[in-house]
Design a protein around this motif. Structure first.
Motif, PDB file in Angstrom:
ATOM      1  N   PHE A 140       0.823  -1.207   0.000  1.00 39.12           N
ATOM      2  CA  PHE A 140       0.000   0.000   0.000  1.00 39.12           C
ATOM      3  C   PHE A 140       0.864   1.267   0.000  1.00 39.12           C
ATOM      4  O   PHE A 140       0.783   2.113   0.890  1.00 39.12           O
ATOM      5  CB  PHE A 140      -0.973  -0.005   1.191  1.00 39.12           C
ATOM      6  CG  PHE A 140      -2.070  -1.017   1.054  1.00 39.12           C
ATOM      7  CD1 PHE A 140      -3.204  -0.748   0.300  1.00 39.12           C
ATOM      8  CD2 PHE A 140      -1.960  -2.250   1.666  1.00 39.12           C
ATOM      9  CE1 PHE A 140      -4.204  -1.698   0.162  1.00 39.12           C
ATOM     10  CE2 PHE A 140      -2.956  -3.204   1.540  1.00 39.12           C
ATOM     11  CZ  PHE A 140      -4.081  -2.927   0.777  1.00 39.12           C
ATOM     12  N   ASP A 141       1.712   1.376  -1.050  1.00 41.89           N
ATOM     13  CA  ASP A 141       2.478   2.601  -1.259  1.00 41.89           C
ATOM     14  C   ASP A 141       2.587   2.849  -2.757  1.00 41.89           C
ATOM     15  O   ASP A 141       2.019   2.113  -3.560  1.00 41.89           O
ATOM     16  CB  ASP A 141       3.862   2.522  -0.590  1.00 41.89           C
ATOM     17  CG  ASP A 141       4.710   1.363  -1.106  1.00 41.89           C
ATOM     18  OD1 ASP A 141       4.663   1.083  -2.326  1.00 41.89           O
ATOM     19  OD2 ASP A 141       5.419   0.723  -0.304  1.00 41.89           O
ATOM     20  N   LYS A 142       3.315   3.885  -3.134  1.00 42.19           N
ATOM     21  CA  LYS A 142       3.400   4.292  -4.534  1.00 42.19           C
ATOM     22  C   LYS A 142       4.647   3.757  -5.236  1.00 42.19           C
ATOM     23  O   LYS A 142       5.060   4.311  -6.260  1.00 42.19           O
ATOM     24  CB  LYS A 142       3.351   5.818  -4.631  1.00 42.19           C
ATOM     25  CG  LYS A 142       2.024   6.415  -4.160  1.00 42.19           C
ATOM     26  CD  LYS A 142       2.005   7.933  -4.320  1.00 42.19           C
ATOM     27  CE  LYS A 142       0.663   8.505  -3.866  1.00 42.19           C
ATOM     28  NZ  LYS A 142       0.624   9.982  -4.012  1.00 42.19           N
ATOM     29  N   ASP A 143       5.218   2.688  -4.731  1.00 43.49           N
ATOM     30  CA  ASP A 143       6.439   2.128  -5.313  1.00 43.49           C
ATOM     31  C   ASP A 143       6.202   0.675  -5.735  1.00 43.49           C
ATOM     32  O   ASP A 143       6.487  -0.254  -4.979  1.00 43.49           O
ATOM     33  CB  ASP A 143       7.578   2.198  -4.302  1.00 43.49           C
ATOM     34  CG  ASP A 143       8.893   1.695  -4.890  1.00 43.49           C
ATOM     35  OD1 ASP A 143       9.004   1.619  -6.129  1.00 43.49           O
ATOM     36  OD2 ASP A 143       9.807   1.371  -4.104  1.00 43.49           O
ATOM     37  N   PRO A 144       5.668   0.442  -6.957  1.00 45.40           N
ATOM     38  CA  PRO A 144       5.341  -0.927  -7.399  1.00 45.40           C
ATOM     39  C   PRO A 144       6.528  -1.670  -7.994  1.00 45.40           C
ATOM     40  O   PRO A 144       6.426  -2.291  -9.053  1.00 45.40           O
ATOM     41  CB  PRO A 144       4.259  -0.675  -8.449  1.00 45.40           C
ATOM     42  CG  PRO A 144       4.657   0.626  -9.071  1.00 45.40           C
ATOM     43  CD  PRO A 144       5.253   1.456  -7.953  1.00 45.40           C
ATOM     44  N   MET A 145       7.658  -1.622  -7.310  1.00 48.46           N
ATOM     45  CA  MET A 145       8.850  -2.350  -7.767  1.00 48.46           C
ATOM     46  C   MET A 145       8.677  -3.842  -7.491  1.00 48.46           C
ATOM     47  O   MET A 145       7.998  -4.246  -6.551  1.00 48.46           O
ATOM     48  CB  MET A 145      10.085  -1.812  -7.037  1.00 48.46           C
ATOM     49  CG  MET A 145      11.384  -2.568  -7.308  1.00 48.46           C
ATOM     50  SD  MET A 145      11.890  -2.587  -9.044  1.00 48.46           S
ATOM     51  CE  MET A 145      12.584  -0.935  -9.209  1.00 48.46           C
ATOM     52  N   GLU A 146       9.298  -4.655  -8.326  1.00 46.71           N
ATOM     53  CA  GLU A 146       9.334  -6.098  -8.090  1.00 46.71           C
ATOM     54  C   GLU A 146       9.903  -6.395  -6.698  1.00 46.71           C
ATOM     55  O   GLU A 146      10.699  -5.620  -6.150  1.00 46.71           O
ATOM     56  CB  GLU A 146      10.225  -6.785  -9.131  1.00 46.71           C
ATOM     57  CG  GLU A 146       9.746  -6.684 -10.557  1.00 46.71           C
ATOM     58  CD  GLU A 146       8.878  -7.863 -10.973  1.00 46.71           C
ATOM     59  OE1 GLU A 146       8.403  -8.604 -10.093  1.00 46.71           O
ATOM     60  OE2 GLU A 146       8.679  -8.021 -12.191  1.00 46.71           O
TER      61      GLU A 146
END
Length: 698
Positions: A140-146
């Protein structure tokens, strides 16, 4: 009083001190969130959903959950369903030119594509131009990194999918100028829950995606499972949704949710131009099919090799056979390598084929074979030749098949290349196979089509690719839908047929007439004449087809296809094939009671945080007289207890609560028995990792 549902973000295997859950409400979810913030300040509001469903995601501890329940009186109605990526060496610049042999005047420019997956390595040089943002629904944050190694089992699946759609660097995707958005719904190891998947769909719709790709799924073959409902609602909001059909083929009925949804585009996997290895026994004139494992070297041997399962006879010319079991494939490969084997075959321990992966550092080729071939090789040891065959335009064995239960729909709707597709992964490139790789090819094509026709609705986009698909001759609608996608034909098509799948349903009478409606639309600038090809005479189904007709530019016409069905002489219980309007394929299908239709599937057992109990959930295809769930020890097969006994059940999601009884910490086999109203008995089994208390019989 508002009615509340909840999805709990945990399983029986581990009960954390804090829980993430979604509460679905009948009323205004924003007002409910304000109420939570006012009366429960220690509860964290993770998200508010008001588009594909009304709900609030929260994170809190046991005490606050109990307070919320006392205040709101919400009740749990279904538990978490796990989802996983649909993955099981061809350069992407080989698979895409195979699909698009001539350059097209469109590149996906201005089209927003959301990838709901494991995240995207947005630092990859081939994705930096295309990546525009996204959201992480796991953390639930704005960093959709693998997922990175320090966070758990690392992932690469979403980056691979993204590269197929819109890589724009050393490698080029189908639509290199499309705008990529990542919605991380699957965490470490590539697994997640319905909580994350539904939240990701909601966020992507709100962010204005034109197209959403979901290369994920579960084993529930039901059209009204919650995630199937969610993707249908996304389509109703104007988003075109593309979903991988699954990797549990080649048997029928293996498609799972959310690919079972009727408004989405479900994609099966076909083969591009490939060289596939196989073993050949000259003495017995026997061919052994192999599925090379991801990460292992190529099967290339200039000499015949001895195949054996006798570990004492291993030499540098030996292919060792080992059985699939609890030991990881990578460990089996390492053991075979250390024993001096030249290669390893892993025989399945159940019917059908399977795929797997090994450590790329393994120096010997490793492949999967069927249980039947493994048994034959053990009984007929000897020297075999490793050979290769060139294949293309076939449906892969692993690609899941339809139909869908309950509404008896045709799935997949279309196929695209999904075997040995090389694409971007964190730190470089890697070949993967699966319907996960087929779906993004279709998502990329839809981006091209959306750029060419920006005003088209999801229904028109879907109709265009189905109308122009090219069916393989030796495969049926439940294997390939309308056939292989043809991007150039879809872009320049002069005709669209809406609702082009003729699904006649389940036939229970000895003779019945069915009518299905199609809408034919001439989108060209010239009049067009349409005529059906006369189908072959068939005693099981006889069509009464409309006479030829002409449509003016822009004109639509609704036509009726009538079929007289007499299934009395059918042996298989399923009938399918193709009609052709001009050269446009129109798949048709019906089934009868003679077909071996699964009566139920899936089983979720989860500990509820608010009660001293388990919540169970499964899917029932038809009405049942009785349902029984028995538990057995997975190692000794000894009977442990009966979990559930219920009678007079309606089809759909079946759920309930079971009180805990005693410690249950082993691995168990749950045997589900369904007795139909026709006094037939259907059974299936699933594995459950127990932890906590043993449920009492309700």
């Amino acid at each position: 009083m508002s009615f509340f549902l909840s999805l709990f973000l945990f399983t029986a295997a581990a009960i954390p001190t804090e829980y993430s859950l979604i509460i679905e409400v009948e009323g205004n979810p924003h007002e409910f969130a304000e109420e939570i913030e006012t009366y429960h300040p220690n509860v964290e509001i993770l998200a508010v959903y008001d588009t594909i469903f009304n709900g609030v995601a929260i994170k809190t501890d046991q005490r606050n959950l109990e307070q919320i329940k006392r205040r709101t009186n919400f009740q749990q109605t279904y538990s978490v369903q796990k989802y996983q990526t649909q993955t099981t060496q061809t350069n992407i610049n080989a698979s895409i030119p195979f699909l698009i042999p001539e350059p097209l005047p469109y590149t996906g420019k201005g089209v927003k594509v959301g990838v709901i997956d494991t995240g995207i390595d947005y630092n990859h040089s081939d994705l930096q131009n295309s990546y525009k943002g996204g959201y992480d629904l796991v953390d639930f944050d704005k960093d959709p990194m693998e997922t990175k190694p320090e966070q758990g089992m690392p992932t690469m699946h979403g980056t691979h999918v993204a590269g197929v759609i819109a890589a724009d660097g050393k490698m080029k995707g189908v639509a290199p100028d499309a705008e990529l958005y990542s919605y991380r719904a699957l965490g470490p190891g590539g697994t997640g829950t319905s909580v994350q998947v539904m939240a990701a769909i909601e966020k992507a719709v709100k962010d204005g995606m034109d197209i959403i790709n979901l290369s994920l799924g579960n084993s529930i073959n039901g059209p009204d499972w919650p995630t199937s409902v969610a993707v249908n609602r996304a389509t109703e909001q104007g988003v075109t949704v593309v979903i991988a059909n699954g990797n549990t083929g080649p048997d029928l009925w293996t498609v799972g949710s959310p690919a079972t949804a009727n408004q989405v585009i479900s994609v099966g996997a076909s083969t591009p131009k490939l060289e596939r290895p196989f073993l050949f026994d000259r003495f017995h004139d026997k061919k052994i099919e192999m599925i090379p494992m991801q990460g292992s070297p190529k099967w290339s041997f200039p000499r015949d090799l001895e195949v054996t399962n006798k570990e004492g006879k291993i030499t540098h010319d030996t292919i060792l056979i080992m059985d699939r079991g609890e030991t990881p494939f990578a460990q089996l490969a390492k053991e075979a390598e250390e024993k001096g084997a030249a290669a390893l075959l892993i025989a399945n321990n159940e019917k059908g084929v399977f795929q797997g992966a090994v450590d790329p550092n393994i120096s010997i080729p490793v492949a999967a074979i069927s249980q039947e071939d493994g048994k034959w090789l053990k009984e007929n040891p000897g020297y075999l030749t490793v050979d290769h065959e060139k294949i293309q335009d076939t449906v892969t064995d692993f690609s899941s098949r339809g139909p869908v239960t309950v509404n008896w729909g045709i799935k997949p709707e279309i196929v695209a290349p999904g075997a040995s597709i090389l694409s971007t992964v964190p730190g470089g490139y890697q070949a993967l196979s699966g319907t996960s790789m087929a779906a993004p090819h279709v998502a990329g094509v839809l981006a091209l089509l959306k750029e060419a026709h920006p005003d088209w609705t999801p229904a028109q986009l879907k109709a265009a690719i189905l109308t122009t698909a090219d069916p393989f001759q030796n495969f049926q609608p439940t294997e390939q839908g309308a056939g292989k996608i043809d991007p150039a034909a879809a872009i320049k098509t002069d005709t669209i047929i809406h609702e082009s799948l003729l699904e006649f349903g389940k036939i229970t009478d000895t003779s019945v007439q069915k009518v299905r409606k199609l809408t034919v639309e001439n989108i060209s600038d010239n009049p067009k004449r349409y005529a059906f090809e006369l189908p072959k005479q068939d005693q099981d189904i006889r069509f009464q087809l409309p006479k030829s007709f002409t449509l003016q530019p822009g004109e639509k016409k609704e036509i009726k296809v009538k079929a007289t069905i007499r299934p009395g002489q059918m042996e298989q219980g399923i009938k399918q094939g193709y009609l052709f309007l001009n050269d446009i394929p129109i798949p048709y299908m019906f089934i009868t009671e003679a077909h071996d239709i699964p009566k139920g599937m899936g089983l979720e057992l989860t500990v509820t945080p608010l009660e001293d109990s388990y919540h169970y959930q499964l899917y029932l295809v038809e009405e049942a007289k009785k349902l029984t769930i028995d538990l057995y020890d997975a190692k000794t097969f000894a009977f442990v207890t009966t979990l559930v006994k219920r009678t007079e059940l309606k089809p759909g999601v079946i759920e309930g609560e079971i009180e805990q009884q005693k410690q249950l910490n082993n691995q168990y086999i749950a045997n589900i028995t369904i007795e139909t109203n026709e006094n037939q008995t259907y059974q299936y089994q699933t594995i459950w990792e127990g932890q906590g208390e043993l449920p009492k019989v309700p």
